[in-house]
Design an enzyme around this catalytic site. Structure first.
Site, short mmCIF file in Angstrom:
data_model
loop_
_atom_site.label_atom_id
_atom_site.label_comp_id
_atom_site.label_asym_id
_atom_site.label_seq_id
_atom_site.Cartn_x
_atom_site.Cartn_y
_atom_site.Cartn_z
N LYS A 140 0.76 -1.45 0.07
CA LYS A 140 0.36 -0.03 -0.18
C LYS A 140 0.77 1.23 0.10
O LYS A 140 1.90 1.24 0.56
CB LYS A 140 -0.76 -0.55 1.16
CG LYS A 140 -2.15 -0.68 1.10
CD LYS A 140 -3.15 -1.29 2.49
CE LYS A 140 -4.39 -0.49 2.40
NZ LYS A 140 -4.86 -0.22 3.50
C1 E4P Z 1 -8.90 0.17 3.53
O1 E4P Z 1 -7.91 -0.70 3.16
C2 E4P Z 1 -8.25 0.89 4.82
O2 E4P Z 1 -7.14 -0.61 5.77
C3 E4P Z 1 -9.35 0.92 6.33
O3 E4P Z 1 -10.81 0.55 5.14
C4 E4P Z 1 -9.67 2.63 6.59
O4 E4P Z 1 -10.47 3.04 7.07
P1 E4P Z 1 -10.53 3.74 8.12
O5 E4P Z 1 -11.88 4.71 8.22
O6 E4P Z 1 -11.10 3.07 9.09
O7 E4P Z 1 -9.69 4.06 8.60
#
Ligand code: E4P
Length: 225
Positions: free
Chosen positions: A85
């Site tokens: 990522k």
């Molecule tokens: C997605 O890959 C992320 O890990 C995650 O959904 C982030 O979401 P959040 O807004 O709950 O931090």
């Protein structure tokens, strides 16, 4: 549509993996911390071997693009199923598409993360990202229409036949999952508690109870002749 689990909780991942519903797992540094995986290498290898050959997204932890690139190479070397990522921009607003592009060129799959707009999706696709993570909950936090952004993003990526698959994350309710599904998301990454909620229904429980009660009554009736 594929379902990924947005979690680093090994027990939950194992449970849902065995149900056959899960096509991959996504994490981020906050999820790893929350779920007690404090050592990045150890935690990553544990998750990667648990779900192999399904894809596991692990995020780089640096604000410096060059350092992100080097970390990306290292993360990818920890397992064949690891997807790296890379954020759209670092915390100073420096675009990270060059990092995505270099890693993809080297055969490392990238998840272009923290996307909050169609313009970021367009740039991530052009950089060659295998996956692009649109954060629906955070789009809505700012008053945006997440369903509309997801639908436009899927439409654009498919119209121009980019290889990128759209992951909708930042899911905060079953409603968010359904909105993403109806908007055409290729993948929705869901925290385990909402997968459980998707399955449950009070009337399903009552119906199952009725059937079991009647089966027991029939058994008793057979015994008493
Ligand atoms: C997605 O890959 C992320 O890990 C995650 O959904 C982030 O979401 P959040 O807004 O709950 O931090």
């Amino acid at each position: 549509m594929q379902i990924f689990l947005d979690s680093a909780d090994t027990r939950e991942i194992e449970k849902w993996l065995n149900s056959g519903l899960i096509d991959g797992v996504t994490t981020n540094p906050s999820i790893m911390y929350r779920d007690g995986l404090l050592d990045l290498r150890e935690g990553t290898q544990q998750l990667a071997s648990l779900i192999t050959p399904l894809p596991l997204s692990i995020e780089v932890v640096s604000n410096d693009p060059e350092e992100m690139y080097l970390q990306g190479r290292e993360l990818a070397s920890w397992g064949d199923n690891i997807v790296v990522k890379i954020p759209q921009v670092n915390m100073d607003g420096v675009p990270c598409y060059g990092v995505m592009h270099r890693l993809e060129e080297e055969g490392i799959r990238i998840n272009a993360t923290v996307a909050l707009s169609l313009s970021q999706v367009i740039l991530s696709a052009k950089a060659g990202a295998s996956y692009i993570s649109l954060f629906a909950g955070r789009i809505a936090d700012e008053g945006g229409n997440a369903g509309e952004v997801v639908a436009d993003a899927v439409d654009w990526v498919e119209r121009w036949q980019y290889k990128s698959r759209l992951i909708v994350g930042s899911i905060r309710s079953v409603g968010d999952v359904l909105q993403a599904a109806l908007a055409g998301a290729h993948i929705v990454t869901i925290p385990p508690q909402f997968v459980a909620k998707m399955a449950d229904h009070q009337y399903s429980r009552e119906t199952v109870k009725q059937f079991l009660d009647d089966a027991n009554k029939a058994a008793k009736a057979r015994q008493t002749g």
